[in-house]
Design a protein around this motif. Structure first.
Motif, PDB file in Angstrom:
ATOM      1  N   THR A 189       0.689  -1.129   0.031  1.00  0.00           N
ATOM      2  CA  THR A 189       0.037  -0.076  -0.103  1.00  0.00           C
ATOM      3  C   THR A 189       0.889   1.139  -0.023  1.00  0.00           C
ATOM      4  OG1 THR A 189      -1.682  -1.192   1.183  1.00  0.00           O
ATOM      5  CG2 THR A 189      -1.826   1.040   1.184  1.00  0.00           C
ATOM      6  N   ASN A 194     -11.484  -2.399  -0.925  1.00  0.00           N
ATOM      7  CA  ASN A 194     -10.114  -1.986  -1.673  1.00  0.00           C
ATOM      8  C   ASN A 194     -10.289  -1.265  -2.775  1.00  0.00           C
ATOM      9  OD1 ASN A 194      -7.936  -3.166  -0.170  1.00  0.00           O
ATOM     10  ND2 ASN A 194      -8.968  -5.040  -0.179  1.00  0.00           N
ATOM     11  N   ARG A 203      -8.718  -3.489 -10.892  1.00  0.00           N
ATOM     12  CA  ARG A 203      -8.561  -2.325 -11.218  1.00  0.00           C
ATOM     13  C   ARG A 203      -8.289  -1.891 -12.838  1.00  0.00           C
ATOM     14  NH1 ARG A 203      -3.833  -2.599  -6.960  1.00  0.00           N
ATOM     15  NH2 ARG A 203      -4.945  -2.421  -5.068  1.00  0.00           N
ATOM     16  N   TRP A 207      -8.748   2.373  -3.454  1.00  0.00           N
ATOM     17  CA  TRP A 207      -7.716   2.780  -4.360  1.00  0.00           C
ATOM     18  C   TRP A 207      -8.410   4.074  -5.350  1.00  0.00           C
ATOM     19  CZ3 TRP A 207      -8.552   2.127  -9.755  1.00  0.00           C
ATOM     20  CH2 TRP A 207      -7.310   2.323 -10.466  1.00  0.00           C
ATOM     21  N   SER A 208      -9.661   3.950  -5.487  1.00  0.00           N
ATOM     22  CA  SER A 208     -10.181   4.736  -6.674  1.00  0.00           C
ATOM     23  C   SER A 208     -10.209   6.172  -6.111  1.00  0.00           C
ATOM     24  CB  SER A 208     -11.589   4.452  -7.181  1.00  0.00           C
ATOM     25  OG  SER A 208     -12.345   5.135  -6.142  1.00  0.00           O
ATOM     26  N   SER A 246       0.589   7.577  -6.130  1.00  0.00           N
ATOM     27  CA  SER A 246      -0.456   8.433  -6.343  1.00  0.00           C
ATOM     28  C   SER A 246      -0.161   9.942  -6.794  1.00  0.00           C
ATOM     29  CB  SER A 246      -1.382   8.329  -5.072  1.00  0.00           C
ATOM     30  OG  SER A 246      -2.545   9.208  -4.982  1.00  0.00           O
ATOM     31  N   ALA A 258       1.806   2.148  -3.474  1.00  0.00           N
ATOM     32  CA  ALA A 258       0.455   2.633  -4.275  1.00  0.00           C
ATOM     33  C   ALA A 258       0.287   4.087  -3.789  1.00  0.00           C
ATOM     34  CB  ALA A 258      -0.640   1.815  -3.812  1.00  0.00           C
ATOM     35  N   TRP A 259       0.620   4.486  -2.591  1.00  0.00           N
ATOM     36  CA  TRP A 259       0.545   5.542  -1.975  1.00  0.00           C
ATOM     37  C   TRP A 259       1.579   6.746  -2.917  1.00  0.00           C
ATOM     38  CZ3 TRP A 259      -0.562   5.817   3.859  1.00  0.00           C
ATOM     39  CH2 TRP A 259      -1.881   5.140   4.309  1.00  0.00           C
ATOM     40  N   ASN A 304      -6.614   7.327  -7.282  1.00  0.00           N
ATOM     41  CA  ASN A 304      -5.974   7.150  -8.564  1.00  0.00           C
ATOM     42  C   ASN A 304      -6.989   7.376  -9.588  1.00  0.00           C
ATOM     43  OD1 ASN A 304      -3.453   5.359  -8.290  1.00  0.00           O
ATOM     44  ND2 ASN A 304      -4.665   4.514  -6.641  1.00  0.00           N
TER      45      ASN A 304
END
Lengths: 233, 209
Positions: free
Chosen positions: A91, B94, B141, B98-99, A98, A94-95, B102
């Motif tokens: 995670t 999840n 995704r 995530w959305s 972003s 992923a952060w 992103n």
């Protein structure tokens, strides 16, 4: 079916909110994380009358210090696993990928962590204060000192966790890194409570604690974001 | 267009690849091949800026990615070796979280999860799913994202045959709509994608075929 140009706008505020809500949901689904620091805090404080002396005078003298040290240890438990799962599951990566600034996401996580784990410590302090025979007029000062002090401990500890989360045995290093940094907070907090016990004004100590809180609020998310970026590398 | 110029990466004083150059333009798919430990994942991570390359630069539509990190990240989808699925949350949650971070074309989680065959499993925690299903949550995704460049590290791992086919269909539709895909895989994909480019990572330098 797939249009590469249209995109729903990303707002920083909704990203912040979503991380905050995510943390609360996770804590709700895993209540052990919520309960463990509180139980630890309660037990450590309860051990002192048994281990030292149940004499009311002794308890009154050591009480505030004991509560503060127990709070520090309880927060160490919180801090130690703060980013662990997010790091292991990817995670954090992923952060970092972003477009929302990492320090904002980290800030949301820290704020949620304070509400989940530390606010309860502040709230149950009056009960422990009675247990330690602390005079009632000191209790508000004790609670105030914890209200301002616990976020500082959490933020500073989180920097240590961000630096050590990639290591196998990061826990030992974490305590060595972080505990010395807690000393100033402990000194000013106990001095604040001492002033309150003597019925003196404690605005001086309070101002110092608040300034430490502001500095850590401002710099910790940036430092944590940089540390996590380095850990992921 | 993605352009990799003179990329050199070291890991633990070992050179993974040196002076790697390649170009990936619209409608193109590129597979990175190589034995275990050749630096495939590191190459993907270096392109995204998750790994600090020792030399070289990544050019995205004419400008270095370090100069326009935000613009670049807005157009990239990454699925790494760790795929950022929280095992205590449900597939639905999840995707929801995530959305929020992103760029997506829509927030139709139901149809994305249906596509990857997770109907009826939307609201159970991910830790009760199988490894393949866990992976499918991450792959859902692909039906939400609207980024141009997909960087996928071993997307077919733990996925069954029909799942692989489904993914390949999705890749093809992404390529026809002007997307680019950069992936690592041990599978032979030359049959499925006519326009497949391959980068072979060997001992020291990448050679382009």
């Amino acid at each position: 079916m797939n249009n590469l140009s249209t995109s729903k706008p990303l707002s920083y505020w909704s990203a912040f909110k979503s991380i905050f809500i995510r943390e609360i949901k996770l804590a709700w689904q895993k209540p052990t994380q919520l309960v463990q620091p509180v139980v630890f805090f309660l037990i450590v404080v309860t051990l002192f009358p048994l281990g030292i002396s149940p004499a009311p005078k002794t308890l009154q003298m050591i009480g505030p210090g004991v509560i503060w040290i127990a709070a520090i240890l309880a927060i160490m438990l919180v801090v130690e696993r703060l980013f662990r799962q997010d790091y292991q599951e990817g995670t954090i990566e992923a952060w970092l990928l972003s477009t929302v600034p990492m320090s904002l996401l980290v800030g949301a996580k820290l704020l949620a962590a304070w509400f989940i784990s530390c606010s309860v410590l502040v709230l149950i302090t009056p009960v422990l204060a009675l247990l330690m025979n602390i005079e009632t007029h000191v209790i508000p000062a004790l609670m105030l000192s914890l209200l301002v002090g616990t976020p500082i401990l959490l933020f500073v500890g989180a920097i240590g966790n961000a630096l050590t989360v990639g290591l196998n045995q990061g826990g030992v290093l974490l305590s060595l890194l972080v505990l010395p940094l807690y000393i100033p907070v402990l000194i000013f907090a106990t001095s604040l409570i001492e002033a309150a016990t003597l019925n003196m004004s404690y605005t001086g100590q309070m101002s110092i604690l608040i300034s430490m809180l502001l500095v850590s609020c401002f710099f910790a998310p940036v430092a944590i974001a940089a540390a996590l970026k380095n850990t992921v590398n | 267009m993605l352009e990799v110029q003179g990329l050199t990466c070291f890991r633990q004083n070992r050179c993974l690849f040196a002076g790697l150059n390649f170009v990936l333009s619209e409608h193109q798919i590129c597979q990175i091949e190589g034995p275990n430990g050749a630096g495939k994942s590191t190459l993907l991570r270096a392109i995204l800026g998750l790994f600090r390359a020792d030399e070289g630069q990544i050019i995205w539509s004419g400008k270095s990615t370090t100069q326009q990190a935000e613009l670049f990240l807005q157009q990239v989808f990454f699925l790494g070796h760790k795929f950022a699925i929280n095992s205590d949350l449900t597939p639905w949650q999840n995707l929801e979280f995530w959305s929020a971070l992103n760029p997506t074309q829509n927030d139709d989680f139901a149809s994305a999860l249906t596509k990857v065959g997770l109907t009826g499993l939307e609201h159970i925690p991910c830790h009760s799913l199988s490894a393949g299903q866990h992976r499918r949550v991450a792959l859902a995704r692909l039906w939400l994202t609207n980024t141009k460049l997909w960087v996928l590290d071993e997307p077919f791992t733990a996925i069954d045959k029909s799942g692989v086919q489904l993914l390949q269909q999705r890749f093809n539709s992404h390529l026809t709509s002007g997307g680019m895909i950069l992936l690592t895989s041990h599978q032979d994909l030359s049959q499925e994608f006519a326009q497949l480019h391959t980068i072979k990572l060997t001992d020291n330098t990448g050679e382009i075929i």
